[in-house]
Design a protein around this motif. Structure first.
Motif, PDB file in Angstrom:
ATOM      1  N   ILE A   1      11.304  42.851  86.983  1.00  0.00           N
ATOM      2  CA  ILE A   1      12.032  43.976  86.910  1.00  0.00           C
ATOM      3  C   ILE A   1      12.135  44.366  85.104  1.00  0.00           C
ATOM      4  O   ILE A   1      12.994  43.354  84.857  1.00  0.00           O
ATOM      5  N   GLY A   2      11.720  45.452  84.918  1.00  0.00           N
ATOM      6  CA  GLY A   2      11.535  46.579  84.065  1.00  0.00           C
ATOM      7  C   GLY A   2      10.834  46.946  83.755  1.00  0.00           C
ATOM      8  O   GLY A   2      11.372  48.104  84.187  1.00  0.00           O
ATOM      9  N   THR A   3       9.501  46.720  83.552  1.00  0.00           N
ATOM     10  CA  THR A   3       8.399  47.476  82.902  1.00  0.00           C
ATOM     11  C   THR A   3       7.809  48.439  83.856  1.00  0.00           C
ATOM     12  O   THR A   3       8.079  49.642  84.443  1.00  0.00           O
ATOM     13  N   GLY A   4       7.887  47.934  85.743  1.00  0.00           N
ATOM     14  CA  GLY A   4       7.762  48.568  86.166  1.00  0.00           C
ATOM     15  C   GLY A   4       8.263  49.927  86.825  1.00  0.00           C
ATOM     16  O   GLY A   4       7.824  50.427  87.334  1.00  0.00           O
ATOM     17  N   ILE A   5       9.727  49.654  86.698  1.00  0.00           N
ATOM     18  CA  ILE A   5      10.655  50.572  87.473  1.00  0.00           C
ATOM     19  C   ILE A   5      10.883  51.048  85.747  1.00  0.00           C
ATOM     20  O   ILE A   5      10.563  52.833  86.516  1.00  0.00           O
ATOM     21  N   PHE A   6      11.272  51.071  85.220  1.00  0.00           N
ATOM     22  CA  PHE A   6      11.370  51.507  83.838  1.00  0.00           C
ATOM     23  C   PHE A   6      10.192  52.104  82.465  1.00  0.00           C
ATOM     24  O   PHE A   6      10.397  53.291  81.988  1.00  0.00           O
ATOM     25  N   VAL A   7       9.100  52.246  83.480  1.00  0.00           N
ATOM     26  CA  VAL A   7       8.121  52.647  82.283  1.00  0.00           C
ATOM     27  C   VAL A   7       7.477  53.076  83.079  1.00  0.00           C
ATOM     28  O   VAL A   7       6.670  54.505  83.584  1.00  0.00           O
ATOM     29  N   LEU A   8       6.680  51.898  83.434  1.00  0.00           N
ATOM     30  CA  LEU A   8       5.714  52.314  84.514  1.00  0.00           C
ATOM     31  C   LEU A   8       5.268  53.102  86.277  1.00  0.00           C
ATOM     32  O   LEU A   8       4.350  54.258  85.989  1.00  0.00           O
ATOM     33  N   THR A   9       6.945  53.383  86.796  1.00  0.00           N
ATOM     34  CA  THR A   9       6.588  54.316  87.624  1.00  0.00           C
ATOM     35  C   THR A   9       5.948  55.498  87.319  1.00  0.00           C
ATOM     36  O   THR A   9       5.908  56.128  88.704  1.00  0.00           O
ATOM     37  N   GLY A  10       6.736  56.425  86.211  1.00  0.00           N
ATOM     38  CA  GLY A  10       7.035  57.328  86.293  1.00  0.00           C
ATOM     39  C   GLY A  10       5.312  57.877  85.197  1.00  0.00           C
ATOM     40  O   GLY A  10       4.336  58.739  85.958  1.00  0.00           O
TER      41      GLY A  10
ATOM     42  N   ILE B   1       3.561  52.932  98.422  1.00  0.00           N
ATOM     43  CA  ILE B   1       2.772  52.032  99.454  1.00  0.00           C
ATOM     44  C   ILE B   1       1.985  51.310  98.176  1.00  0.00           C
ATOM     45  O   ILE B   1       1.563  50.041  98.640  1.00  0.00           O
ATOM     46  N   SER B   2       1.974  52.144  97.311  1.00  0.00           N
ATOM     47  CA  SER B   2       1.287  50.498  96.304  1.00  0.00           C
ATOM     48  C   SER B   2       1.783  49.554  96.036  1.00  0.00           C
ATOM     49  O   SER B   2       2.070  48.766  95.239  1.00  0.00           O
ATOM     50  N   PHE B   3       3.357  49.522  95.475  1.00  0.00           N
ATOM     51  CA  PHE B   3       3.885  48.608  95.349  1.00  0.00           C
ATOM     52  C   PHE B   3       4.521  47.398  96.443  1.00  0.00           C
ATOM     53  O   PHE B   3       4.168  46.574  96.251  1.00  0.00           O
ATOM     54  N   ILE B   4       3.940  48.431  97.940  1.00  0.00           N
ATOM     55  CA  ILE B   4       3.828  46.993  98.915  1.00  0.00           C
ATOM     56  C   ILE B   4       2.829  46.362  98.924  1.00  0.00           C
ATOM     57  O   ILE B   4       2.730  45.290  99.049  1.00  0.00           O
ATOM     58  N   LEU B   5       1.083  46.879  98.847  1.00  0.00           N
ATOM     59  CA  LEU B   5       0.122  46.487  98.861  1.00  0.00           C
ATOM     60  C   LEU B   5       0.536  45.664  97.284  1.00  0.00           C
ATOM     61  O   LEU B   5       0.101  43.802  97.423  1.00  0.00           O
ATOM     62  N   ALA B   6       1.130  45.829  96.195  1.00  0.00           N
ATOM     63  CA  ALA B   6       0.540  44.990  94.832  1.00  0.00           C
ATOM     64  C   ALA B   6       1.794  44.005  95.597  1.00  0.00           C
ATOM     65  O   ALA B   6       1.565  42.379  94.628  1.00  0.00           O
TER      66      ALA B   6
ATOM     67  N   ALA C   1      11.875  33.327  95.323  1.00  0.00           N
ATOM     68  CA  ALA C   1      12.821  33.646  95.387  1.00  0.00           C
ATOM     69  C   ALA C   1      13.094  35.221  94.162  1.00  0.00           C
ATOM     70  O   ALA C   1      12.834  36.385  94.397  1.00  0.00           O
ATOM     71  N   SER C   2      12.526  34.822  92.657  1.00  0.00           N
ATOM     72  CA  SER C   2      12.344  35.852  92.109  1.00  0.00           C
ATOM     73  C   SER C   2      11.612  37.107  92.522  1.00  0.00           C
ATOM     74  O   SER C   2      11.489  37.948  92.375  1.00  0.00           O
ATOM     75  N   LEU C   3      10.231  36.962  93.053  1.00  0.00           N
ATOM     76  CA  LEU C   3       9.749  37.796  94.191  1.00  0.00           C
ATOM     77  C   LEU C   3       9.752  38.685  94.733  1.00  0.00           C
ATOM     78  O   LEU C   3       9.990  40.023  94.935  1.00  0.00           O
ATOM     79  N   ILE C   4      10.806  37.953  95.359  1.00  0.00           N
ATOM     80  CA  ILE C   4      11.288  38.984  97.100  1.00  0.00           C
ATOM     81  C   ILE C   4      12.542  39.595  96.387  1.00  0.00           C
ATOM     82  O   ILE C   4      12.325  41.631  97.095  1.00  0.00           O
ATOM     83  N   ILE C   5      13.132  39.676  95.586  1.00  0.00           N
ATOM     84  CA  ILE C   5      14.352  39.879  95.189  1.00  0.00           C
ATOM     85  C   ILE C   5      13.898  41.126  94.299  1.00  0.00           C
ATOM     86  O   ILE C   5      13.834  42.186  94.357  1.00  0.00           O
ATOM     87  N   CYS C   6      12.600  41.171  93.748  1.00  0.00           N
ATOM     88  CA  CYS C   6      12.122  41.923  92.590  1.00  0.00           C
ATOM     89  C   CYS C   6      11.020  43.155  93.989  1.00  0.00           C
ATOM     90  O   CYS C   6      11.360  44.408  93.349  1.00  0.00           O
TER      91      CYS C   6
ATOM     92  N   VAL D   1      11.873  44.197  96.255  1.00  0.00           N
ATOM     93  CA  VAL D   1      13.455  45.430  97.292  1.00  0.00           C
ATOM     94  C   VAL D   1      13.614  45.987  96.740  1.00  0.00           C
ATOM     95  O   VAL D   1      13.665  47.192  96.985  1.00  0.00           O
ATOM     96  N   LEU D   2      13.739  45.244  95.516  1.00  0.00           N
ATOM     97  CA  LEU D   2      14.504  46.988  94.517  1.00  0.00           C
ATOM     98  C   LEU D   2      12.971  47.626  94.199  1.00  0.00           C
ATOM     99  O   LEU D   2      13.072  48.913  93.448  1.00  0.00           O
ATOM    100  N   TYR D   3      12.041  47.271  93.964  1.00  0.00           N
ATOM    101  CA  TYR D   3      10.808  47.944  93.130  1.00  0.00           C
ATOM    102  C   TYR D   3      10.405  48.929  94.889  1.00  0.00           C
ATOM    103  O   TYR D   3      10.629  50.271  94.251  1.00  0.00           O
ATOM    104  N   ILE D   4      10.946  49.070  95.704  1.00  0.00           N
ATOM    105  CA  ILE D   4      10.896  49.704  96.772  1.00  0.00           C
ATOM    106  C   ILE D   4      11.386  50.804  96.721  1.00  0.00           C
ATOM    107  O   ILE D   4      11.171  51.673  97.268  1.00  0.00           O
ATOM    108  N   VAL D   5      12.784  49.901  97.167  1.00  0.00           N
ATOM    109  CA  VAL D   5      13.502  51.102  96.669  1.00  0.00           C
ATOM    110  C   VAL D   5      13.719  51.823  95.760  1.00  0.00           C
ATOM    111  O   VAL D   5      14.781  52.811  96.278  1.00  0.00           O
TER     112      VAL D   5
END
Length: 462
Positions: free
Chosen positions: A41-50, A63-68, A257-262, A264-268
């Motif tokens: 959690i960091g780059t994906g949300i705070f930088v690369l999403t835009g 969808i791309s987050f789900i596939l990845a 655990a870290s993958l599951i938590i992250c 869910v947060l990415y998709i939301v």
């Protein structure tokens, strides 16, 4: 030359992990999970999403987050099995050495060096973007010459260089201290993300989700290959294997655990982000979360998110650079790179020389390279590493079926094969120029292996 495929027995690897040049075992499952969240959690949300939403897939970012995430899920299961079985520094490099042989271990180790160096560079550039936003909100405008790379009209990205200097110093002091610092800033980061969800959900305009897939399925698949960068944190968790108190139980827990938590947060967050602001507007910023709040008039929330993003990206830098130093340390301890970098400092009990080298190289990358180039080069190195780890699970199941495994990949060999297929598919969908740059890096690495690594390998002495 057939000896290039010689493998290193798992017993030898485990012996090294408890020898003179071994690392301190101080981490538990909580620290590992926080390391994973800290890196993921960091780059994906705070930088690369835009960047990704504007240029590749628009609102179909979800969808791309789900596939990845699915591709990473398969790979995470493979990592969990082999990391618990071979709890030694080096991650995919070490696993490849045990299962596939020295040649493949070298290739994947060389890939990991590329992956982590450019991952750190990407995050440091994003960190600089948020830092500059905060300064601008305070009325301070730094000259473009010291906030942009030469290819972007500047001279050097100085904030990116300075934060890497600080991270290098923290990692030198000790892994326990580094983990404690990571726990604190990850806690701040998660609080900020929850705040963004609460603030942003009420400003979602469904009209911003239309057209949902402006670049078609090709854009979604290309986007998945790029946004894959956001998920590589659990690979960094496995690099800490040698420093875990109970690796057989704690490593699988931390990785999964870290993958599951992250995920869910990415998709939301990605759904809310693209619902708040039309996706094309994200071309204007390298700090999309704070930008989205600014656009809906929540300026105080924007400032708070920017501070949280600074903390979040700092934790990513900490964990990614940690992973880089451990891979370099493992390859040097094996003699494939100069052994001077495989030394553990007697005072700090950390690979000080490896850390210094990684710090210098990543400062150069972050200070002088554009973000789009470094992020894609990171992805291809990561995907190649996942392929090697998945193949290693299959080979070791066949070669050493009776070796104790505290965690087993379900439905093997189907799951590892699906992992390899998904990662290869994402590699194919990367930009052509990225594949060319990667090929050049590999050729350079092969020359180095045959000129230096093969002759100086510790296996020759054994």
């Amino acid at each position: 030359m057939k000896n290039i495929f010689r493998t290193k027995p798992i017993e030898s690897l485990l012996e090294e992990a408890s020898g003179k040049e071994s690392l301190q075992k101080v981490l538990g499952s909580f620290e590992l999970t926080m390391l994973g969240i800290g890196a993921i959690i960091g780059t994906g949300i705070f930088v690369l999403t835009g960047l990704a939403a504007a240029n590749y897939f628009g609102p179909a970012l979800v969808i791309s987050f789900i596939l990845a995430g699915l591709a990473c899920g398969f790979a995470a299961l493979c990592y969990a099995e082999i990391a618990a079985m071979v709890p030694v520094a080096g991650s995919a490099y070490t696993y490849g050495y045990a299962a596939l042989g020295e040649f493949w271990a070298w290739i994947i180790g060389w890939d990991l060096i590329l992956e982590y160096a450019f991952a750190v560079g990407t995050v440091a550039i994003g960190w600089s973007g948020y830092f500059n936003n905060i300064l601008m909100d305070l009325g301070i405008n730094l000259p473009k010459a010291i906030t942009k790379a030469p290819f972007e009209g500047g001279v050097v990205n100085l904030p990116a260089v300075l934060i890497l200097l600080v991270i290098t110093a923290i990692l030198i002091v000790g892994v326990k201290e580094s983990a404690t610092a990571n726990n604190v800033i990850v806690g701040i980061k998660l609080a900020v993300i929850i705040l963004f969800i609460i603030l942003g959900v009420g400003h979602v305009n469904p009209a911003n989700w239309h057209p949902f897939m402006p670049y078609g399925w090709k854009g979604v698949f290309s986007g998945a290959s790029i946004i894959f960068f956001a998920y590589i944190g659990f690979d960094a968790v496995s690099t800490a294997a040698e420093e875990v108190k109970n690796p057989q139980k704690d490593l699988p827990r931390g990785i999964i655990a870290s993958l599951i938590i992250c995920t869910v947060l990415y998709i939301v967050v990605s759904a809310i982000l693209t619902g708040m602001v039309p996706y094309l507007k994200f071309k204007e910023t390298a700090a999309p979360v704070a930008f989205a709040l600014q656009q809906v008039g929540i300026t105080w929330g924007s400032a708070l998110v920017a501070v949280g993003a600074i903390c979040g990206l700092t934790s990513v830098l900490l964990v990614m650079m940690f992973g880089q130093t451990r891979v370099l340390f493992a390859m040097s301890r094996d003699g494939l790179l100069p052994k001077v970098f495989g030394h553990v400092d007697s005072k700090f009990h950390t690979p000080l020389r490896s850390t210094l080298l990684v710090g210098i190289v990543t400062m150069i990358i972050a200070g002088f390279t554009p973000i789009a180039v470094v992020s894609e080069l990171t992805n291809i190195g990561t995907l190649a590493a996942f392929v090697i780890v998945s193949a290693s699970v299959i080979v070791l199941r066949k070669r050493e079926p009776d070796r104790p495994r505290t965690f087993k990949v379900p439905f093997s060999p189907v799951t590892p094969i699906l992992s390899m297929a998904a990662c290869i598919f994402l590699i194919i969908n990367l930009q052509g120029v990225t594949l060319i740059r990667f090929a050049v890096w590999l050729v350079f690495g092969l020359v180095l292996y045959f000129v230096y690594g093969y002759k100086n390998s510790a296996i020759n002495e054994e």
